[in-house]
Motif scaffolding. Structure first.
Motif, PDB file in Angstrom:
ATOM      1  N   ASP A   1      -4.739  10.486  -6.949  1.00 54.42           N
ATOM      2  CA  ASP A   1      -3.495  11.249  -7.067  1.00 54.42           C
ATOM      3  C   ASP A   1      -3.584  12.620  -6.405  1.00 54.42           C
ATOM      4  N   GLY A   2      -2.640  12.891  -5.504  1.00 52.96           N
ATOM      5  CA  GLY A   2      -2.495  14.228  -4.957  1.00 52.96           C
ATOM      6  C   GLY A   2      -3.320  14.558  -3.740  1.00 52.96           C
ATOM      7  N   ILE A   3      -4.179  13.633  -3.274  1.00 57.07           N
ATOM      8  CA  ILE A   3      -4.959  13.928  -2.077  1.00 57.07           C
ATOM      9  C   ILE A   3      -4.258  13.327  -0.857  1.00 57.07           C
ATOM     10  N   THR A   4      -4.594  13.809   0.316  1.00 57.93           N
ATOM     11  CA  THR A   4      -3.890  13.383   1.526  1.00 57.93           C
ATOM     12  C   THR A   4      -4.655  12.347   2.331  1.00 57.93           C
ATOM     13  N   ASN A   5      -5.939  12.177   2.027  1.00 61.86           N
ATOM     14  CA  ASN A   5      -6.736  11.250   2.822  1.00 61.86           C
ATOM     15  C   ASN A   5      -7.812  10.621   1.952  1.00 61.86           C
ATOM     16  N   MET A   6      -7.827   9.284   1.899  1.00 63.49           N
ATOM     17  CA  MET A   6      -8.833   8.576   1.120  1.00 63.49           C
ATOM     18  C   MET A   6      -9.130   7.240   1.787  1.00 63.49           C
TER      19      MET A   6
ATOM     20  N   CYS B   1      -3.022   0.037   0.707  1.00 62.82           N
ATOM     21  CA  CYS B   1      -2.968   1.183   1.611  1.00 62.82           C
ATOM     22  C   CYS B   1      -4.327   1.831   1.850  1.00 62.82           C
ATOM     23  N   VAL B   2      -5.190   1.841   0.845  1.00 61.73           N
ATOM     24  CA  VAL B   2      -6.434   2.608   0.912  1.00 61.73           C
ATOM     25  C   VAL B   2      -7.621   1.757   1.383  1.00 61.73           C
ATOM     26  N   SER B   3      -7.473   0.455   1.368  1.00 59.95           N
ATOM     27  CA  SER B   3      -8.594  -0.454   1.624  1.00 59.95           C
ATOM     28  C   SER B   3      -8.873  -0.671   3.109  1.00 59.95           C
ATOM     29  N   SER B   4     -10.137  -0.554   3.511  1.00 61.93           N
ATOM     30  CA  SER B   4     -10.528  -0.841   4.893  1.00 61.93           C
ATOM     31  C   SER B   4     -10.501  -2.346   5.159  1.00 61.93           C
ATOM     32  N   PHE B   5     -10.605  -3.162   4.108  1.00 59.97           N
ATOM     33  CA  PHE B   5     -10.467  -4.616   4.236  1.00 59.97           C
ATOM     34  C   PHE B   5      -9.035  -4.938   4.683  1.00 59.97           C
TER      35      PHE B   5
END
Length: 386
Positions: free
Chosen positions: A249-254, A351-355
């Motif tokens: 929550d609240g970060i711009t890049n993960m 959205c966050v998964s490299s898979f």
């Protein structure tokens, strides 16, 4: 090429040996070679790093030795294992872009001449005078041990970018490490950014599945999915992911979030983008199934495929929809799931998964539509409003 062979043959045979030496020498790339250990993360991360490393080798005009993929077991054991690059992907497709060869071939056929024991230097980021821990720990040690490599010296570098799209970067690498003095650049880790740099995403078009993988995919689709349109979804919901998303929550890049938020995000990440709720999953799958009149849903996961929930939820559509997964089957592998997802009529991922990112890049190259749970933005292809 061995002195034992040279001394044991006749004078007529010596001519043959000399001919073999000439052929080998003519095969050597005077522009040099690039090797690296794909030792940072699992397959999704390795896929991102591979594209960047391919671009880097192309920028320096060095032949890239294709490393085996590092595989980690589902249960902790003493070491990692390795799968030759060509077992999963076609080498010939990559050669349409740049000079590449399996690392096994390089070590067996060329390394004895261009990178012999006693002259093997390892490269890593660090201050001058520091050593590179090229083989410290797993997977680093087992990776190089697979090829019988011990390092005789190390070279550190600082303030050097891997983005050879800028000419000055390429020129600086070649000035500091010219091929005549450094015929092989062997990196401790991939010379690439994670997630993959935006300018290198398009290289996915050259990463084609091997015939063996394609065969398994077609067999699965023919056996498990009905004829007609079907969608693929990726559910990342294991306990490790649940814990990671607590900080989203609240970060711009993960991790791979630039694939949906963009590389210069104007909005911040939410926990639901990282870990979509079951309600979000059920709602979006149902809406998409209805929109494209899908006959089947394929679920890729390494934890909970939600088969019961999805089947119950889709009954309300009053149309027969098959919901299947390969997870838990005797033939399951993450690579099989990836290749199946690439064939879907539409794909919804994380959205966050490299898979997920690997699938989205493949589908972008093929002009197929993809979207993300809790972030209904269509990437390419036919528009589907969720």
């Amino acid at each position: 090429m061995s002195y034992g062979l040279f001394l044991s043959i006749t004078s007529h045979g010596i001519v043959v040996y000399g001919l073999l030496l000439t052929v080998l020498s003519s095969e050597i790339d005077l522009n040099g070679y690039l090797l690296y250990c794909p030792c940072m993360g699992r397959f999704g991360n390795q896929g991102d790093h591979f594209l960047g490393s391919l671009a880097f080798a192309h920028g320096l005009n060095r032949t890239l030795a294709l490393p085996p993929w590092v595989v980690y077991p589902s249960k902790p054991v003493a070491t990692s294992s390795h799968v030759p690059f060509k077992d999963w992907f076609q080498v010939s497709s990559l050669q349409k872009y740049h000079r590449v060869m399996p690392m096994e071939y390089f070590m067996d056929k060329l390394a004895p001449e261009v990178w012999p024991p006693g002259k093997r230097k390892g490269f890593c980021y660090g201050e001058p005078g520091n050593d590179c821990p090229m083989k410290r720990g797993n997977p680093f040690g087992p990776f190089w041990d697979r090829f019988g490599v011990d390092f005789d010296d190390s070279v550190t570098y600082t303030r050097l970018s891997f983005s050879t799209h800028h000419n000055w970067v390429r020129d600086e690498w070649n000035r500091k490490f010219p091929p005549k003095d450094y015929p092989v650049l062997a990196f401790m880790g991939a010379p690439a950014a994670f997630p993959v740099a935006e300018e290198n995403k398009w290289l996915q078009k050259y990463l084609k599945w091997s015939p063996a993988i394609i065969k398994r995919v077609q067999e699965f689709i023919n056996r498990e999915l009905p004829s007609g349109a079907w969608i693929g979804i990726h559910l990342r919901n294991g306990i490790d992911w649940v814990r990671a998303c607590e900080h989203a929550d609240g970060i711009t890049n993960m991790m791979a979030s630039p694939q949906c938020l963009g590389y210069q995000p104007a909005v911040k990440l939410t926990r639901s983008l990282c870990l979509p709720s079951k309600q979000d999953v059920l709602k979006e799958v149902k809406k998409l199934v209805k929109s494209i009149k899908a006959k089947g849903v394929f679920v890729a996961t390494d934890s909970d495929p939600m088969l019961k929930e999805l089947r119950e939820h889709l009954k309300a559509l009053k149309m027969k929809v098959s919901v299947v997964t390969s997870f838990g089957g005797h033939d399951w592998s993450p690579q099989l799931d990836l290749a199946i997802l690439g064939q879907a009529d539409h794909f919804i991922g994380n959205c966050v998964s490299s898979f997920t990112a690997f699938v989205v890049r493949e589908r972008e190259a093929a002009g197929k539509p993809s979207s993300f749970f809790a972030f209904p933005k269509i990437k390419v292809g036919a528009k589907v409003e969720l």
